[in-house]
Design an enzyme around this catalytic site. Structure first.
Site, PDB file in Angstrom:
ATOM      1  N   TYR A 162       0.863  -1.185   0.000  1.00 10.41           N
ATOM      2  CA  TYR A 162       0.000   0.000   0.000  1.00 10.41           C
ATOM      3  C   TYR A 162       0.897   1.232   0.000  1.00 10.41           C
ATOM      4  O   TYR A 162       1.757   1.390   0.866  1.00 10.41           O
ATOM      5  CB  TYR A 162      -0.933   0.042   1.220  1.00 10.41           C
ATOM      6  CG  TYR A 162      -1.743   1.311   1.222  1.00 10.41           C
ATOM      7  CD1 TYR A 162      -2.827   1.451   0.365  1.00 10.41           C
ATOM      8  CD2 TYR A 162      -1.376   2.396   2.008  1.00 10.41           C
ATOM      9  CE1 TYR A 162      -3.545   2.644   0.313  1.00 10.41           C
ATOM     10  CE2 TYR A 162      -2.088   3.597   1.956  1.00 10.41           C
ATOM     11  CZ  TYR A 162      -3.167   3.702   1.101  1.00 10.41           C
ATOM     12  OH  TYR A 162      -3.861   4.887   1.036  1.00 10.41           O
ATOM     13  N   LYS A 195       2.600  10.643   7.831  1.00 10.79           N
ATOM     14  CA  LYS A 195       1.824  10.214   9.015  1.00 10.79           C
ATOM     15  C   LYS A 195       2.299  10.808  10.342  1.00 10.79           C
ATOM     16  O   LYS A 195       1.835  11.879  10.705  1.00 10.79           O
ATOM     17  CB  LYS A 195       1.740   8.688   9.046  1.00 10.79           C
ATOM     18  CG  LYS A 195       0.819   8.186   7.934  1.00 10.79           C
ATOM     19  CD  LYS A 195       0.274   6.793   8.156  1.00 10.79           C
ATOM     20  CE  LYS A 195      -0.925   6.532   7.277  1.00 10.79           C
ATOM     21  NZ  LYS A 195      -0.655   5.792   6.056  1.00 10.79           N
ATOM     22  N   ASP A 202       9.226   3.158   1.460  1.00  9.07           N
ATOM     23  CA  ASP A 202       8.097   3.975   1.919  1.00  9.07           C
ATOM     24  C   ASP A 202       7.933   3.776   3.427  1.00  9.07           C
ATOM     25  O   ASP A 202       7.396   2.769   3.880  1.00  9.07           O
ATOM     26  CB  ASP A 202       6.837   3.552   1.146  1.00  9.07           C
ATOM     27  CG  ASP A 202       5.606   4.356   1.548  1.00  9.07           C
ATOM     28  OD1 ASP A 202       5.687   5.137   2.518  1.00  9.07           O
ATOM     29  OD2 ASP A 202       4.560   4.193   0.879  1.00  9.07           O
TER      30      ASP A 202
END
Ligand SMILES: *Cc1c(COP(=O)(O)O)cnc(C)c1O
Length: 406
Positions: A140, A256, A227
Site C-alpha cells: 500500500y 503520518k 516507503d
C-alpha cells in the site's frame, strides 16, 4: 441541523459512499489517549488516528509550536522563498534519514508521487527511458493514481480504473530478488514498505528482503524507494523500518507521524547523488510544487514533534507496548475464527478467518469504550507511545472479549 444530519447529506468519508455505508460517530474533543464523543462518551484510542498521533492528542509542546507559528507566519508560498521552520525541518530529516536532499509535500500519497517522479527523472538523466516500477503484493503506497499503480492490484482494485493506471510489476517478497534480476533494464525503481506492510494487509516480514533489494539495486543502479510513511518514527521499535536491515534506500518517503498527528505534511528524502544527477541533467528540475509546500505551521509542529520524540525514551516505551501486545493477544490464536496474531513495535494485529465479523468486533469495542476500526479481516491497533499500561490493557482485553464473544 444536527451534525450527523448534515454529515449524512453533504460529507463524504474515507473509503465510503455518500451517505455513509457504516456508522459515523461525532467527535467533540481529544486529549492524550482519549476521544470524547458529542454525547460525552469517552473512547480509548487504539488507532492513533491512522499511525499519526505518536505522542497522544493535544500534547502541549505541539500546541505551543502551532500557536507560536500561527502568530508569526501561518503560511507563505515556497517558490523562491524559504523560512526557518522549513529549513530546520529539512536539516532534521536529513540527519535522521541520512538522506540529505529533502522535498516537502503535503500528504503521504504526494510524497510517493514525488518519489516515483524522482526515480524516473534520475533514470532519464542517465539516458534511460524507463517508467515501470517493481512493487510487492499486499503493498500500500497511497490513493492517488500513481500511488495506486504501485499498490497491490487486488486490494486497491486496479480493475475499477482500467487503463488509466500505470502498469507495474508485482512480486512476492520471496521472488523479489529474481524479479529485480529479470526486469533490471526495464524499471525506473523498486518500491517497498520496510518490515511491515500496512494498509495492504498488515503483514510483517523478516528484514532479509531489504538487504537483497539494496544489493541488487546498487549493482544495477536502480533507485530503491522505501516507503516509511507508516513504519517511520519508531512504530516498529527502531526509528525506521529499514534500520532492521541496517540499510538505507536511495529514496525514502515519510509522513503520518511526522507532525505527531496534528497537520498534514510529508517528505521525500534522497541521496546527494540522485539530486546532483538531476541538477546536472538536461531535465534539470523536478516539476512538482504543491501550493502549500513547506507550510510553516506544519513544519513548526513537525519540528516540535521530532524534538519531543528524540528527547523521550521512546524505544523503551515501544518495547513495552510490543511486550504487552505479544503477551495479551497471543491467546486469541487458539480460536477458530482467528487466522493469525502478529505484532511488532507499537502495532498489534489479529487477522480473522473472514471479514464478516470485523464490524461486530468494532461495534463491541466502541460500546465498551475503545476506538478501533478494522478493515477487511484485520483487527489491528497502533497506539501512541505515551499510552499507559492500564489504557493498553483496556484495549487488549476489550479486543479479546469482542473476539471471544463471536
Ligand atoms: C498512509 C500511507 C500512504 C499515504 O499517505 P496519505 O497521507 O494518506 O496520502 C502511503 N504509504 C504508506 C505506507 C502509508 O501507510
Amino acid at each position: 441541523m444536527k451534525i450527523l444530519d448534515i454529515d449524512n447529506q453533504h460529507t463524504w468519508h474515507p473509503y465510503n459512499s455518500l451517505p455513509s455505508k457504516s456508522v459515523i460517530l461525532p467527535v467533540k474533543s481529544t486529549n492524550k489517549q482519549s476521544i470524547y464523543l458529542q454525547d460525552g462518551t469517552e473512547l480509548i484510542d487504539a488507532m492513533s488516528s491512522w499511525w499519526s498521533a505518536i505522542h497522544g492528542y493535544n500534547h502541549p509542546d505541539l500546541i505551543k509550536a502551532l500557536e507560536r507559528q500561527a502568530r508569526v507566519m501561518p503560511h507563505i508560498m515556497f517558490g523562491g522563498l524559504t523560512h526557518e521552520p522549513a529549513t530546520s525541518l529539512c536539516k532534521k530529516i536529513a540527519d535522521l534519514t541520512q538522506l540529505p536532499s529533502v522535498f516537502l509535500a503535503d500528504s503521504g500519497s504526494v510524497a510517493v508521487e514525488v518519489a516515483l517522479k524522482t526515480a524516473i527523472l534520475y533514470k532519464k538523466a542517465k539516458g534511460k527511458n524507463v517508467s515501470k516500477f517493481i512493487a510487492l503484493e499486499n503493498a500500500y503506497h497511497g490513493d492517488t493514481l500513481g500511488c495506486m499503480g504501485v499498490c497491490d492490484p487486488k486490494n486497491s482494485m486496479h480493475s475499477l480504473y482500467g487503463d488509466y493506471l500505470p502498469k507495474n510489476i508485482f512480486t512476492s517478497v520471496k521472488n523479489l530478488a529474481n524479479t529485480i534480476e529479470k526486469y533490471k533494464d526495464e524499471v525506473a525503481g523498486v518500491i517497498l514498505e520496510p518490515i511491515v506492510q500496512g494498509a495492504g494487509g498488515m503483514k510483517i516480514h523478516e528484514p532479509q528482503y531489504l538487504k537483497l533489494a539494496r544489493n541488487l539495486c546498487t549493482k544495477y543502479d536502480i533507485p530503491l524507494i522505501v516507503d516509511e510513511i507508516a513504519t517511520g518514527f519508531g512504530h516498529t521499535g527502531l526509528m525506521w523500518g529499514c534500520d532492521h536491515a541496517n540499510m538505507r534506500p536511495d529514496i525514502m518517503t515519510i509522513g503520518k507521524a511526522l507532525t505527531g498527528g496534528i497537520m498534514t505534511l510529508s517528505a521525500m528524502a534522497t541521496t546527494k547523488n540522485i539530486s546532483d544527477v538531476i541538477f546536472s541533467s538536461e531535465v534539470g528540475v523536478i516539476m512538482h510544487g504543491p501550493t502549500f509546500m513547506g507550510n510553516p505551521l506544519a513544519c513548526s509542529v513537525a519540528n516540535a514533534s521530532i524534538d519531543l520524540l528524540l528527547s523521550s525514551n521512546w524505544k523503551e516505551k515501544v518495547q513495552n507496548i510490543q511486550n504487552i501486545f505479544a503477551k495479551e493477544l497471543k491467546s486469541l490464536e487458539t480460536l477458530k475464527i482467528v487466522h493469525e496474531v502478529r505484532n511488532i513495535g507499537a502495532i498489534g494485529v489479529v487477522e480473522l478467518e473472514d471479514e464478516t465479523k470485523a464490524q461486530e468486533v468494532q461495534d463491541f469495542c466502541v460500546k465498551n469504550g475503545v476506538w478501533i476500526r478494522p478493515f477487511g479481516k484485520l483487527v489491528y491497533s497502533i497506539v501512541s507511545y505515551n499510552i499507559t499500561n492500564k489504557e493498553l490493557l483496556k484495549i487488549t482485553s476489550t479486543i479479546k472479549e469482542a473476539i471471544n464473544n463471536i
